[in-house]
Write an enzyme that holds these catalytic residues in place. Structure first.
Site, PDB file in Angstrom:
ATOM      1  N   ASP A   1      -6.850   1.657  -8.696  1.00 27.40           N
ATOM      2  CA  ASP A   1      -7.297   2.993  -9.114  1.00 27.40           C
ATOM      3  C   ASP A   1      -7.482   3.003 -10.638  1.00 27.40           C
ATOM      4  OD1 ASP A   1      -7.119   3.722  -6.491  1.00 27.40           O
ATOM      5  OD2 ASP A   1      -5.187   4.743  -6.688  1.00 27.40           O
TER       6      ASP A   1
ATOM      7  N   ASP B   1     -14.472  -2.439 -10.917  1.00 21.10           N
ATOM      8  CA  ASP B   1     -15.842  -2.053 -11.278  1.00 21.10           C
ATOM      9  C   ASP B   1     -15.820  -1.151 -12.498  1.00 21.10           C
ATOM     10  OD1 ASP B   1     -14.532  -0.027  -9.714  1.00 21.10           O
ATOM     11  OD2 ASP B   1     -16.433   1.065  -9.755  1.00 21.10           O
TER      12      ASP B   1
ATOM     13  N   GLU C   1       0.868  -1.187   0.000  1.00 27.05           N
ATOM     14  CA  GLU C   1       0.000   0.000   0.000  1.00 27.05           C
ATOM     15  C   GLU C   1       0.897   1.226   0.000  1.00 27.05           C
ATOM     16  OE1 GLU C   1      -3.390   0.795  -0.308  1.00 27.05           O
ATOM     17  OE2 GLU C   1      -2.439   2.758  -0.231  1.00 27.05           O
TER      18      GLU C   1
ATOM     19  N   LYS D   1      -9.580   9.169 -16.905  1.00 24.63           N
ATOM     20  CA  LYS D   1      -9.305  10.101 -18.022  1.00 24.63           C
ATOM     21  C   LYS D   1      -8.221   9.523 -18.927  1.00 24.63           C
ATOM     22  CE  LYS D   1     -10.624  14.294 -15.677  1.00 24.63           C
ATOM     23  NZ  LYS D   1     -10.183  15.287 -14.730  1.00 24.63           N
TER      24      LYS D   1
HETATM   25  C1  LIG Z   1      -9.563   1.761  -4.840  1.00 20.64           C
HETATM   26  S1  LIG Z   1      -8.539   1.291  -3.507  1.00 20.64           S
HETATM   27  C2  LIG Z   1      -8.905  -0.451  -3.273  1.00 20.64           C
HETATM   28  C3  LIG Z   1      -8.438  -0.981  -1.944  1.00 20.64           C
HETATM   29  C4  LIG Z   1      -8.636  -2.476  -1.692  1.00 20.64           C
HETATM   30  N1  LIG Z   1      -7.917  -3.290  -2.661  1.00 20.64           N
HETATM   31  C5  LIG Z   1     -10.096  -2.849  -1.655  1.00 20.64           C
HETATM   32  O1  LIG Z   1     -10.546  -3.563  -2.551  1.00 20.64           O
HETATM   33  O2  LIG Z   1     -10.784  -2.432  -0.712  1.00 20.64           O
HETATM   34  C6  LIG Z   1      -6.938   1.243  -4.242  1.00 20.64           C
HETATM   35  C7  LIG Z   1      -5.819   1.214  -3.236  1.00 20.64           C
HETATM   36  O3  LIG Z   1      -4.612   0.955  -3.905  1.00 20.64           O
HETATM   37  C8  LIG Z   1      -3.626   1.858  -3.452  1.00 20.64           C
HETATM   38  N2  LIG Z   1      -2.718   2.023  -4.590  1.00 20.64           N
HETATM   39  C9  LIG Z   1      -3.031   2.549  -5.777  1.00 20.64           C
HETATM   40  N3  LIG Z   1      -1.995   2.494  -6.616  1.00 20.64           N
HETATM   41  C10 LIG Z   1      -0.979   1.913  -5.922  1.00 20.64           C
HETATM   42  C11 LIG Z   1       0.363   1.596  -6.245  1.00 20.64           C
HETATM   43  N4  LIG Z   1       0.838   1.842  -7.445  1.00 20.64           N
HETATM   44  N5  LIG Z   1       1.112   1.007  -5.290  1.00 20.64           N
HETATM   45  C12 LIG Z   1       0.607   0.736  -4.073  1.00 20.64           C
HETATM   46  N6  LIG Z   1      -0.646   1.031  -3.709  1.00 20.64           N
HETATM   47  C13 LIG Z   1      -1.438   1.609  -4.618  1.00 20.64           C
HETATM   48  C14 LIG Z   1      -4.372   3.113  -3.082  1.00 20.64           C
HETATM   49  O4  LIG Z   1      -3.674   3.912  -2.164  1.00 20.64           O
HETATM   50  C15 LIG Z   1      -5.647   2.517  -2.485  1.00 20.64           C
HETATM   51  O5  LIG Z   1      -5.511   2.249  -1.116  1.00 20.64           O
END
Ligand SMILES: C[S@@+](CC[C@H](N)C(=O)[O-])C[C@H]1O[C@@H](n2cnc3c(N)ncnc32)[C@H](O)[C@@H]1O
Length: 214
Positions: free
Chosen positions: A123, A159, A73, A127
């Site tokens: 994420d 999603d 994370e 865009k």
């Molecule tokens: C939309 S949330 C989903 C969290 C979790 N997987 C869930 O399903 O509840 C995406 C998470 O991935 C983390 N994240 C996004 N890109 C990342 C990266 N390149 N390396 C590490 N963490 C990342 C974000 O900080 C966020 O906590």
């Protein structure tokens, strides 16, 4: 002595639990030694990428005490929350690495050592000009494949339909992995995350895809 070496000696009452289960690599360029990360023998290793608040990885760590789980994370607050919750729940098979996931997969994980990767609701960067920021790209998948044991799995949920179409394309093109056509999300991702619960409430589609290393 690093925090990981000392965590077994601390009690919830005597310690700030928010970073006790953090792993801090001694080197940021050498491959990790899993027996040091988990302070002991490692039979199965599961990496959850972008672990958020940890609901998924902590739930699975409870279900599978024989597996070692590493949460990746990049946000400090979320990483601390996972560590704190793991410690409070006594889940000694969990560690947290606060890092950019693509870097960890490319540079820190030993080849052929990981049994399962999960990437749940990465994420989406909707865009078009932000698409290069998406985590799931050909190079990232090739790095995951390099780290996986033969028979190891990668499971992805999103999603976001355009991102899912992109994931399907790059995963299909990845020569080192084969798509699992009948993969069961109930087996590979058996815990409902908070994000997922929200989507279910709103009747939004959840896309799932999985692959294995032959
Ligand atoms: C939309 S949330 C989903 C969290 C979790 N997987 C869930 O399903 O509840 C995406 C998470 O991935 C983390 N994240 C996004 N890109 C990342 C990266 N390149 N390396 C590490 N963490 C990342 C974000 O900080 C966020 O906590």
């Amino acid at each position: 002595m690093g925090i990981c070496d000392s965590h077994m000696k601390l009690s919830p009452a005597s310690a700030d639990a928010s970073e006790i289960y953090f792993h801090r690599p001694q080197s940021w360029v050498e491959k990790l030694d899993w027996s040091q990360v988990f302070a002991g023998p490692t039979e199965r290793i599961h990496i959850d990428i972008g672990a958020g608040d940890g609901t998924f990885i902590l739930g699975l760590a409870r279900l599978q005490p024989g597996t070692r789980f590493l949460a990746l994370e990049r946000l400090l607050g979320r990483a601390r929350k996972i560590s704190k919750r793991a410690f409070k729940q006594g889940l000694s098979n969990v560690r947290v690495l606060r890092i950019e996931a693509a870097y960890a997969v490319e540079h820190l994980f030993p080849a052929g050592s990981i049994d399962a990767f999960t990437v749940l609701y990465p994420d989406p960067w909707p865009k078009r000009r932000h698409h290069p920021n998406r985590l799931i790209q050909p190079g990232f998948l090739a790095s995951c494949a390099r780290c996986m044991r033969p028979g190891g799995t990668l499971a992805i949920k999103t999603d976001n339909t355009p991102y899912f179409e992109h994931i399907q394309k790059v995963l299909t093109a990845c020569r080192e992995l084969e798509i699992l056509k009948n993969a069961d999300p109930g087996i590979l991702t058996p815990i409902t995350t908070d994000f997922e619960a929200e989507f279910q409430k709103e009747n939004r589609p959840v896309h799932f895809i999985a692959a294995r290393k032959p």
